[in-house]
Design a protein around this motif. Structure first.
Motif, PDB file in Angstrom:
ATOM      1  N   THR A  42      -4.815  -1.503  -1.791  1.00 38.73           N
ATOM      2  CA  THR A  42      -3.582  -1.922  -1.118  1.00 38.73           C
ATOM      3  C   THR A  42      -2.736  -0.711  -0.763  1.00 38.73           C
ATOM      4  N   GLU A  43      -1.830  -0.897   0.189  1.00 42.04           N
ATOM      5  CA  GLU A  43      -0.898   0.166   0.546  1.00 42.04           C
ATOM      6  C   GLU A  43      -0.021   0.543  -0.643  1.00 42.04           C
ATOM      7  N   ALA A  44       0.329  -0.438  -1.453  1.00 44.38           N
ATOM      8  CA  ALA A  44       1.167  -0.151  -2.620  1.00 44.38           C
ATOM      9  C   ALA A  44       0.449   0.775  -3.594  1.00 44.38           C
ATOM     10  N   GLU A  45      -0.836   0.524  -3.831  1.00 36.27           N
ATOM     11  CA  GLU A  45      -1.624   1.411  -4.708  1.00 36.27           C
ATOM     12  C   GLU A  45      -1.702   2.813  -4.118  1.00 36.27           C
ATOM     13  N   ARG A  46      -1.971   2.882  -2.828  1.00 28.80           N
ATOM     14  CA  ARG A  46      -2.054   4.180  -2.149  1.00 28.80           C
ATOM     15  C   ARG A  46      -0.754   4.951  -2.276  1.00 28.80           C
ATOM     16  N   ASP A  47       0.352   4.277  -2.003  1.00 27.63           N
ATOM     17  CA  ASP A  47       1.634   4.964  -1.986  1.00 27.63           C
ATOM     18  C   ASP A  47       2.137   5.321  -3.380  1.00 27.63           C
ATOM     19  N   GLU A  48       1.715   4.577  -4.383  1.00 20.58           N
ATOM     20  CA  GLU A  48       2.080   4.962  -5.746  1.00 20.58           C
ATOM     21  C   GLU A  48       1.522   6.344  -6.058  1.00 20.58           C
ATOM     22  N   ILE A  49       0.283   6.573  -5.618  1.00 19.75           N
ATOM     23  CA  ILE A  49      -0.328   7.886  -5.823  1.00 19.75           C
ATOM     24  C   ILE A  49       0.346   8.940  -4.952  1.00 19.75           C
TER      25      ILE A  49
END
Length: 218
Positions: free
Chosen positions: A32-39
Motif C-alpha cells: 500500500t501507499e501507506a506502507e511505502r510512505d512510512e518507510i
C-alpha cells in the motif's frame, strides 16, 4: 531495536524504532501507499534532521508530488527540499537510463562518481532510496536490473551509505520478488527489518546467473 548489519556506526532508520549500521543494502517490500510512505518519509526525514544527504528517486509519483507530501508532513523541514546539500532528487530516467538504455556498468560508474563528489569536502552519510516500479517498463537493458542490484553489494559495504530499494508486491511477479530477495541481504516487510535468508553474495549470484558481470568490481 538495533539490527546489526555491519561493523560501521549505527543510524536511526526513522521508522519502527529501528537502528542498523551504515554500509547496508535493503529491499523494502510493500503493498500500500501507506506502507511505502512510512518507510520513505520516516527514512528521509530522519536523515534530514541529522544532516545526512538524501538521495531519492520517486517513480509511483512525481518529484513535485513527493515534495508536496513531504511539506505537508514535515512543514518545519520544507526549506531543505531545495538544498542540494540535503536532497538530491532524480526521476527514474535521469538516474537509471539517461541515454535510454539501462546498464549495470554505467550505474557502477555513476554511483561511484556521485559518492566521490559527496565525500570531497567532508564525510557525508548518504541515505539512498528508490521506488523500482519504473523497471516494469520496456527499457532496453532492463533484463540486467538484478545484476545491478547484486553489484550494489560490492559498492555499498564499507561506505557511509544505506540503500533501500522499494518493490511493490502488487506490481512485481513472485518470480521477480524472489530475485530481489536473492540480491538484498536485508528486507523490510510489514514494517519489520530482518536479515534475509534467501540472500546470495554477489560472487555467488553473478557466477550463477550473469557471469559476464562478475569481473570489474566497483
Amino acid at each position: 531495536m538495533h539490527i546489526t548489519t555491519s561493523q560501521q556506526p549505527a543510524l536511526e532508520l526513522g521508522f519502527g524504532d529501528y537502528t542498523c549500521n551504515w554500509g547496508v543494502h535493503v529491499c523494502g517490500l510493500y503493498e500500500t501507499e501507506a506502507e511505502r510512505d512510512e518507510i520513505i518519509m520516516g527514512f528521509l526525514s530522519q536523515g534530514d534532521r541529522v544532516g545526512d544527504l538524501q538521495f531519492y528517486c520517486p517513480a509511483e509519483r512525481s518529484i513535485e508530488d513527493f515534495k508536496a507530501a513531504y511539506v505537508r508532513q514535515f512543514p518545519e523541514l520544507a526549506s531543505h527540499l531545495d538544498d542540494p546539500a540535503r536532497f538530491q532528487l532524480y526521476s527514474a530516467r535521469a538516474l537509471y537510463y539517461p541515454e535510454g538504455t539501462f546498464s549495470p556498468w554505467a550505474m557502477d560508474a555513476g554511483l561511484e562518481a556521485f559518492y566521490q563528489k559527496s565525500q570531497r569536502e567532508s564525510t557525508r552519510n548518504i541515505r539512498a532510496t528508490a521506488e523500482m516500479v519504473w523497471a516494469l517498463e520496456a527499457i532496453p537493458g532492463i533484463e540486467h536490473l538484478m545484476v545491478y542490484e547484486s553489484r550494489l553489494n560490492y559498492f555499498i559495504p564499507g561506505k557511509p551509505w544505506i540503500s533501500i530499494c522499494l518493490y511493490n508486491l502488487n506490481k512485481f511477479s513472485g518470480m521477480m520478488i524472489m530475485k530481489v530477495l536473492q540480491t538484498h541481504p536485508y528486507t523490510i516487510s510489514g514494517g519489520i527489518i530482518t536479515e534475509n535468508p534467501y540472500y546470495q553474495p554477489p560472487d555467488q549470484w553473478l557466477a550463477q546467473y550473469a557471469p559476464q558481470f562478475l569481473s570489474q568490481r566497483a
